[in-house]
Design a protein around this motif. Structure first.
Motif, PDB file in Angstrom:
ATOM      1  N   PRO A  28       0.831  -1.209   0.000  1.00  0.00           N
ATOM      2  CA  PRO A  28       0.000   0.000   0.000  1.00  0.00           C
ATOM      3  C   PRO A  28       0.862   1.254   0.000  1.00  0.00           C
ATOM      4  CG  PRO A  28       0.024  -1.032   2.157  1.00  0.00           C
ATOM      5  CD  PRO A  28       0.677  -1.993   1.223  1.00  0.00           C
ATOM      6  N   LYS A  29       0.364   2.260  -0.661  1.00  0.00           N
ATOM      7  CA  LYS A  29       1.114   3.498  -0.715  1.00  0.00           C
ATOM      8  C   LYS A  29       1.108   4.166   0.660  1.00  0.00           C
ATOM      9  CE  LYS A  29       0.139   4.521  -5.579  1.00  0.00           C
ATOM     10  NZ  LYS A  29      -0.456   5.515  -6.516  1.00  0.00           N
ATOM     11  N   PRO A  30       2.259   4.634   1.129  1.00  0.00           N
ATOM     12  CA  PRO A  30       2.287   5.331   2.421  1.00  0.00           C
ATOM     13  C   PRO A  30       1.510   6.627   2.343  1.00  0.00           C
ATOM     14  CG  PRO A  30       4.378   5.599   1.271  1.00  0.00           C
ATOM     15  CD  PRO A  30       3.584   4.589   0.477  1.00  0.00           C
ATOM     16  N   ARG A  31       0.884   6.989   3.465  1.00  0.00           N
ATOM     17  CA  ARG A  31       0.136   8.242   3.502  1.00  0.00           C
ATOM     18  C   ARG A  31       1.107   9.414   3.350  1.00  0.00           C
ATOM     19  NH1 ARG A  31      -3.924  10.220   8.307  1.00  0.00           N
ATOM     20  NH2 ARG A  31      -4.638  12.149   7.308  1.00  0.00           N
ATOM     21  N   LEU A  32       0.798  10.266   2.453  1.00  0.00           N
ATOM     22  CA  LEU A  32       1.698  11.367   2.170  1.00  0.00           C
ATOM     23  C   LEU A  32       1.653  12.382   3.297  1.00  0.00           C
ATOM     24  CD1 LEU A  32       0.889  11.936  -1.616  1.00  0.00           C
ATOM     25  CD2 LEU A  32       2.780  10.629  -0.622  1.00  0.00           C
ATOM     26  N   ALA A  33       2.825  12.959   3.587  1.00  0.00           N
ATOM     27  CA  ALA A  33       2.897  13.993   4.612  1.00  0.00           C
ATOM     28  C   ALA A  33       2.036  15.183   4.239  1.00  0.00           C
ATOM     29  CB  ALA A  33       4.349  14.420   4.810  1.00  0.00           C
ATOM     30  N   ALA A  34       1.914  15.424   2.941  1.00  0.00           N
ATOM     31  CA  ALA A  34       1.101  16.549   2.490  1.00  0.00           C
ATOM     32  C   ALA A  34      -0.359  16.379   2.879  1.00  0.00           C
ATOM     33  CB  ALA A  34       1.231  16.702   0.980  1.00  0.00           C
ATOM     34  N   ASP A  35      -0.848  15.129   2.885  1.00  0.00           N
ATOM     35  CA  ASP A  35      -2.233  14.877   3.269  1.00  0.00           C
ATOM     36  C   ASP A  35      -2.453  15.238   4.740  1.00  0.00           C
ATOM     37  OD1 ASP A  35      -2.739  13.988   0.737  1.00  0.00           O
ATOM     38  OD2 ASP A  35      -2.507  11.864   1.232  1.00  0.00           O
ATOM     39  N   ALA A  37      -0.666  17.335   6.529  1.00  0.00           N
ATOM     40  CA  ALA A  37      -0.551  18.783   6.670  1.00  0.00           C
ATOM     41  C   ALA A  37      -1.833  19.472   6.224  1.00  0.00           C
ATOM     42  CB  ALA A  37       0.640  19.292   5.861  1.00  0.00           C
ATOM     43  N   SER A  38      -2.424  18.970   5.158  1.00  0.00           N
ATOM     44  CA  SER A  38      -3.671  19.555   4.670  1.00  0.00           C
ATOM     45  C   SER A  38      -4.798  19.378   5.687  1.00  0.00           C
ATOM     46  CB  SER A  38      -4.056  18.910   3.338  1.00  0.00           C
ATOM     47  OG  SER A  38      -5.287  19.408   2.876  1.00  0.00           O
ATOM     48  N   ALA A  39      -4.867  18.193   6.297  1.00  0.00           N
ATOM     49  CA  ALA A  39      -5.899  17.943   7.308  1.00  0.00           C
ATOM     50  C   ALA A  39      -5.708  18.853   8.517  1.00  0.00           C
ATOM     51  CB  ALA A  39      -5.860  16.478   7.738  1.00  0.00           C
ATOM     52  N   LEU A  40      -4.454  19.095   8.901  1.00  0.00           N
ATOM     53  CA  LEU A  40      -4.171  19.980  10.022  1.00  0.00           C
ATOM     54  C   LEU A  40      -4.563  21.420   9.692  1.00  0.00           C
ATOM     55  CD1 LEU A  40      -2.975  20.215  12.860  1.00  0.00           C
ATOM     56  CD2 LEU A  40      -0.732  20.532  11.808  1.00  0.00           C
ATOM     57  N   ASP A  41      -4.254  21.834   8.482  1.00  0.00           N
ATOM     58  CA  ASP A  41      -4.655  23.175   8.044  1.00  0.00           C
ATOM     59  C   ASP A  41      -6.168  23.343   8.131  1.00  0.00           C
ATOM     60  OD1 ASP A  41      -2.030  23.796   7.507  1.00  0.00           O
ATOM     61  OD2 ASP A  41      -2.186  23.443   5.344  1.00  0.00           O
ATOM     62  N   ASP A 194      -3.691  17.389  26.541  1.00  0.00           N
ATOM     63  CA  ASP A 194      -2.922  16.452  25.715  1.00  0.00           C
ATOM     64  C   ASP A 194      -3.646  16.183  24.397  1.00  0.00           C
ATOM     65  OD1 ASP A 194      -0.949  16.243  27.643  1.00  0.00           O
ATOM     66  OD2 ASP A 194      -1.721  14.370  28.486  1.00  0.00           O
ATOM     67  N   GLU A 195      -4.957  16.027  24.460  1.00  0.00           N
ATOM     68  CA  GLU A 195      -5.732  15.777  23.245  1.00  0.00           C
ATOM     69  C   GLU A 195      -5.676  16.971  22.299  1.00  0.00           C
ATOM     70  OE1 GLU A 195      -9.712  14.608  24.108  1.00  0.00           O
ATOM     71  OE2 GLU A 195      -9.123  12.968  25.455  1.00  0.00           O
ATOM     72  N   ILE A 196      -5.785  18.174  22.843  1.00  0.00           N
ATOM     73  CA  ILE A 196      -5.725  19.376  22.012  1.00  0.00           C
ATOM     74  C   ILE A 196      -4.362  19.490  21.353  1.00  0.00           C
ATOM     75  CG2 ILE A 196      -5.751  21.905  22.065  1.00  0.00           C
ATOM     76  CD1 ILE A 196      -7.819  21.662  24.368  1.00  0.00           C
ATOM     77  N   GLU A 197      -3.313  19.255  22.123  1.00  0.00           N
ATOM     78  CA  GLU A 197      -1.960  19.341  21.564  1.00  0.00           C
ATOM     79  C   GLU A 197      -1.748  18.295  20.474  1.00  0.00           C
ATOM     80  OE1 GLU A 197       2.750  19.079  22.942  1.00  0.00           O
ATOM     81  OE2 GLU A 197       1.157  19.188  24.457  1.00  0.00           O
ATOM     82  N   ALA A 198      -2.231  17.071  20.703  1.00  0.00           N
ATOM     83  CA  ALA A 198      -2.060  16.011  19.710  1.00  0.00           C
ATOM     84  C   ALA A 198      -2.839  16.298  18.434  1.00  0.00           C
ATOM     85  CB  ALA A 198      -2.504  14.677  20.312  1.00  0.00           C
ATOM     86  N   ALA A 199      -4.010  16.906  18.568  1.00  0.00           N
ATOM     87  CA  ALA A 199      -4.854  17.153  17.398  1.00  0.00           C
ATOM     88  C   ALA A 199      -4.388  18.354  16.583  1.00  0.00           C
ATOM     89  CB  ALA A 199      -6.305  17.345  17.833  1.00  0.00           C
ATOM     90  N   TYR A 200      -4.030  19.447  17.269  1.00  0.00           N
ATOM     91  CA  TYR A 200      -3.745  20.705  16.568  1.00  0.00           C
ATOM     92  C   TYR A 200      -2.248  20.981  16.398  1.00  0.00           C
ATOM     93  CZ  TYR A 200      -8.686  21.845  16.860  1.00  0.00           C
ATOM     94  OH  TYR A 200     -10.056  21.826  16.713  1.00  0.00           O
ATOM     95  N   LYS A 201      -1.425  20.229  17.103  1.00  0.00           N
ATOM     96  CA  LYS A 201       0.025  20.309  16.959  1.00  0.00           C
ATOM     97  C   LYS A 201       0.568  21.754  17.004  1.00  0.00           C
ATOM     98  CE  LYS A 201       0.540  15.972  14.393  1.00  0.00           C
ATOM     99  NZ  LYS A 201      -0.474  15.366  15.254  1.00  0.00           N
TER     100      LYS A 201
END
Length: 271
Positions: A28-35, A37-41, A194-201
């Motif tokens: 399987p193709k690895p999940r791209l870092a760009a994906d 980053a886009s979700a975080l944005d 901890d959850e907020i930090e993990a989600a929003y980085k």
């Protein structure tokens, strides 16, 4: 010849009832870092935006929204704090003082807005002075829910927090809490952060805390931060108050530094 031999072997296995080996699957193709980053944005963009009234900011001495001579001291503070925290791998900064009236909320708001001009950083400011919250007054914002509702899990951070620009989030209180120590000491609060930090980085999480010597709220919360900045006021904060405050904080976390506020004189004693 090799292809011919492979075909013969396959035919032989078919005749003898042996299934041929299934074709190899592609990994399987690895999940791209760009994906990611886009979700975080998208998560940051989903936070409700707000704008600032420059006149209200000036009234509260919040000057770091734009580059200016008045903003320079806070820009220096921003740079020193970021560099030192990066060096140690720290992300969570508490801002407090020995006694009220030292200007800690002014420093916290200026630091947050100064960080907002650093486009490669994402920052958050939490108003945890829950007996007397004032960040919402300084910035003239009206969150639909109070930060206490986030800490207890009644509402999500996404529902409560407000965003200024693209990269600064404010979680402010819209009312005082009757028993803030219960919230600040609770493991539920630690888990929620901890959850907020993990989600929003976020790169930095700033916590505007109560003054250390007036109650036990700050002592209850300091276990959740990496370091603390102590704000003292010239001609007001007593040395004994500062000494006690520094020792109290050092028992629970690292002292990032001390900021002397409202110092009005030069080295030569002139205003």
């Amino acid at each position: 010849m090799e292809k011919l031999q492979a075909a013969l072997d396959k035919a032989r296995k078919t005749r003898t009832g042996q299934p041929s080996a299934p074709p190899a699957r592609r990994p399987p193709k690895p999940r791209l870092a760009a994906d990611a980053a886009s979700a975080l944005d998208e998560m940051w963009e989903a936070l409700a935006p707000f704008d600032l009234d420059d006149r209200q900011l000036v009234d509260h001495l919040v000057v770091a929204r734009e580059v200016s001579e008045a903003a320079t001291p806070f820009d220096i503070l921003r740079t020193k704090a970021v560099l030192q925290m990066r060096h140690h791998g720290w992300k969570r900064l508490a801002i407090t003082s020995p006694m009220p009236g030292s200007g800690k909320t002014t420093v916290a708001c200026n630091l947050a807005l100064g960080l907002g001009r650093q486009r490669d950083l994402r920052s958050m400011l939490f108003d945890l002075d829950l007996r007397d919250p004032s960040v919402h007054e300084f910035l003239q914002i009206a969150p639909r829910h109070s930060i206490g509702d986030v800490l207890t899990g009644k509402v999500s951070f996404a529902e409560q927090a407000l965003r200024f620009g693209d990269n600064v989030a404010f979680s402010a209180a819209n009312r005082s809490e009757t028993d803030p120590t219960r919230l600040l000491l609770a493991e539920e609060t630690a888990d929620m952060l901890d959850e907020i930090e993990a989600a929003y980085k976020p790169d930095l999480m700033i916590f505007d805390l109560p003054s250390v010597l007036v109650n036990d709220d700050t002592r209850a919360f300091l276990k959740n931060v990496d370091c603390a900045l102590i704000v003292i006021r010239a001609e007001t904060t007593r040395h004994s108050q500062f000494d006690t405050c520094e020792r109290e904080i050092a028992e629970h976390t690292n002292v990032l530094g001390v900021l002397l506020n409202a110092y009005r004189y030069s080295d030569h004693g002139k205003p």
